[in-house]
Design a protein around this motif. Structure first.
Motif, PDB file in Angstrom:
ATOM      1  N   ALA A  84      -3.097  -1.115   2.970  1.00  0.00           N
ATOM      2  CA  ALA A  84      -3.855   0.235   2.676  1.00  0.00           C
ATOM      3  C   ALA A  84      -4.787   0.419   3.630  1.00  0.00           C
ATOM      4  CB  ALA A  84      -4.364  -0.030   1.246  1.00  0.00           C
ATOM      5  N   LYS A 124      -8.425   1.885   4.919  1.00  0.00           N
ATOM      6  CA  LYS A 124      -9.695   1.673   4.613  1.00  0.00           C
ATOM      7  C   LYS A 124     -10.200   3.393   4.568  1.00  0.00           C
ATOM      8  CE  LYS A 124     -10.757  -2.737   6.350  1.00  0.00           C
ATOM      9  NZ  LYS A 124     -11.523  -3.405   7.346  1.00  0.00           N
ATOM     10  N   ALA A 167      -5.845  -2.591  -3.222  1.00  0.00           N
ATOM     11  CA  ALA A 167      -5.158  -1.417  -2.694  1.00  0.00           C
ATOM     12  C   ALA A 167      -4.004  -1.843  -1.965  1.00  0.00           C
ATOM     13  CB  ALA A 167      -6.193  -0.977  -1.659  1.00  0.00           C
ATOM     14  N   ARG A 193      -5.888  -8.257  -2.978  1.00  0.00           N
ATOM     15  CA  ARG A 193      -6.059  -7.066  -2.228  1.00  0.00           C
ATOM     16  C   ARG A 193      -5.672  -5.793  -3.033  1.00  0.00           C
ATOM     17  NH1 ARG A 193      -7.885  -6.067   2.872  1.00  0.00           N
ATOM     18  NH2 ARG A 193      -5.943  -4.722   3.392  1.00  0.00           N
ATOM     19  N   GLY A 214       0.990  -1.332  -0.050  1.00  0.00           N
ATOM     20  CA  GLY A 214       0.035  -0.123   0.154  1.00  0.00           C
ATOM     21  C   GLY A 214       0.855   1.288   0.045  1.00  0.00           C
TER      22      GLY A 214
END
Length: 299
Positions: free
Chosen positions: A292, A294, A288, A286, A235
């Motif tokens: 990462a 939210k 993102a 995943r 991320g």
């Protein structure tokens, strides 16, 4: 078992060095929203400075000067070039990202011309010495990479967590406009971020070209691209994610190289694309990144 331990230690060493580079990617992105593609040239610049200065200044002096100069060059590129393309306006980040590609091409071309076809030693104190750890023989440069990276990364995390600049960086990453309205100097935040990223890239160069690598060459900067999947995996706004992603990429590369004979069905060059294959597989699950944040949805 010996092959497994050897691959494990090599993977940890590679992951530690990749973490230095990936942490630079993440820091710049958090501070400015820019995905910097200048890391290859900054890494090559740092290594080149150590290579040409170590005879006169010694390894420690050359490394210290290389870190400072590379950090200053990185900050100057941001202040004199990137910030003139839209300033600190977050909507200009995409354009600035594209500009970093052009900067990287210019710097790499000049450094490649200076290096030519030579292999430049950096004069590091480890040389080709090795240490026996039980049944495994490990290059001292690998051990040094793990130890030094652990200390430097720990210092960087302390900088993020306990300093006013770290607080400003987190505020800017959360909401640049709100941070600016609250008095956060975005220009100063991103300048320090670029300095930190440049210094980390210069330090990483030392361990990437040390034994068992043959030395610095004009293509060394391309190794920085292997840290790019690490930053994406974790991320782009997560320093912890950059660390975890780097370890995952380093271990993947080391184990693919160590068990290449068993993976011949995938092709001899699979080790070069393995980091990107892992990135794609993780992003399918995943999108993102692993760490990462939210985002909040407002109705």
């Amino acid at each position: 078992m010996t092959g497994f331990l050897d691959a494990l230690l090599n993977g940890l060493a590679l992951g530690s060095v990749y973490a230095l580079i990936a942490l630079g990617f993440v820091t710049i992105f958090k501070a400015s929203g820019v995905l910097s593609f200048t890391h290859g040239s900054l890494l090559l610049l740092g290594g080149y400075l150590v290579a040409v200065l170590h005879d006169d200044l010694g390894f420690a002096g050359a490394l210290a000067l290389a870190v400072v100069v590379t950090a200053a060059v990185a900050a100057a590129l941001d202040r004199l070039v990137l910030q003139r393309v839209g300033g600190t306006d977050p909507h200009a980040a995409h354009v600035q990202t594209i500009v970093t590609i052009g900067i990287d091409i210019v710097l790499v071309t000049d450094l490649a011309r200076r290096i030519g076809g030579d292999l430049l030693p950096l004069g590091d104190p480890w040389g080709n010495s090795v240490t026996d750890l039980g049944p495994v023989t490990v290059a001292d440069s690998r051990i040094a990479a793990i130890l030094v990276s652990a200390v430097v990364i720990g210092g960087a995390f302390a900088l993020f967590r306990y300093t006013p600049w770290g607080l400003s960086l987190r505020a800017a990453a959360e909401d640049r406009e709100a941070a600016a309205l609250m008095g956060v100097r975005l220009t100063r935040v991103r300048t320090v971020a670029w300095c930190l990223a440049g210094g980390l890239a210069a330090l990483a160069a030392v361990f990437l070209v040390a034994f068992p690598a043959p030395g610095l060459e004009r293509t060394t900067g391309q190794i920085a691209l292997k840290a790019f999947p690490a930053a994406i995996l974790g991320g782009m706004a997560s320093p912890v994610g950059a660390l975890v992603g780097s370890m995952l990429i380093g271990l993947t590369e080391a184990f693919v190289a160590g068990y290449q004979s068993d993976l011949h069905v995938l092709g001899e060059g699979f080790g070069d694309v393995a980091p990107y294959a892992v990135m794609v597989l993780v992003l399918l699950v995943r999108p993102a990144g692993l760490f990462a944040a939210k985002g909040a949805a407002r109705v």
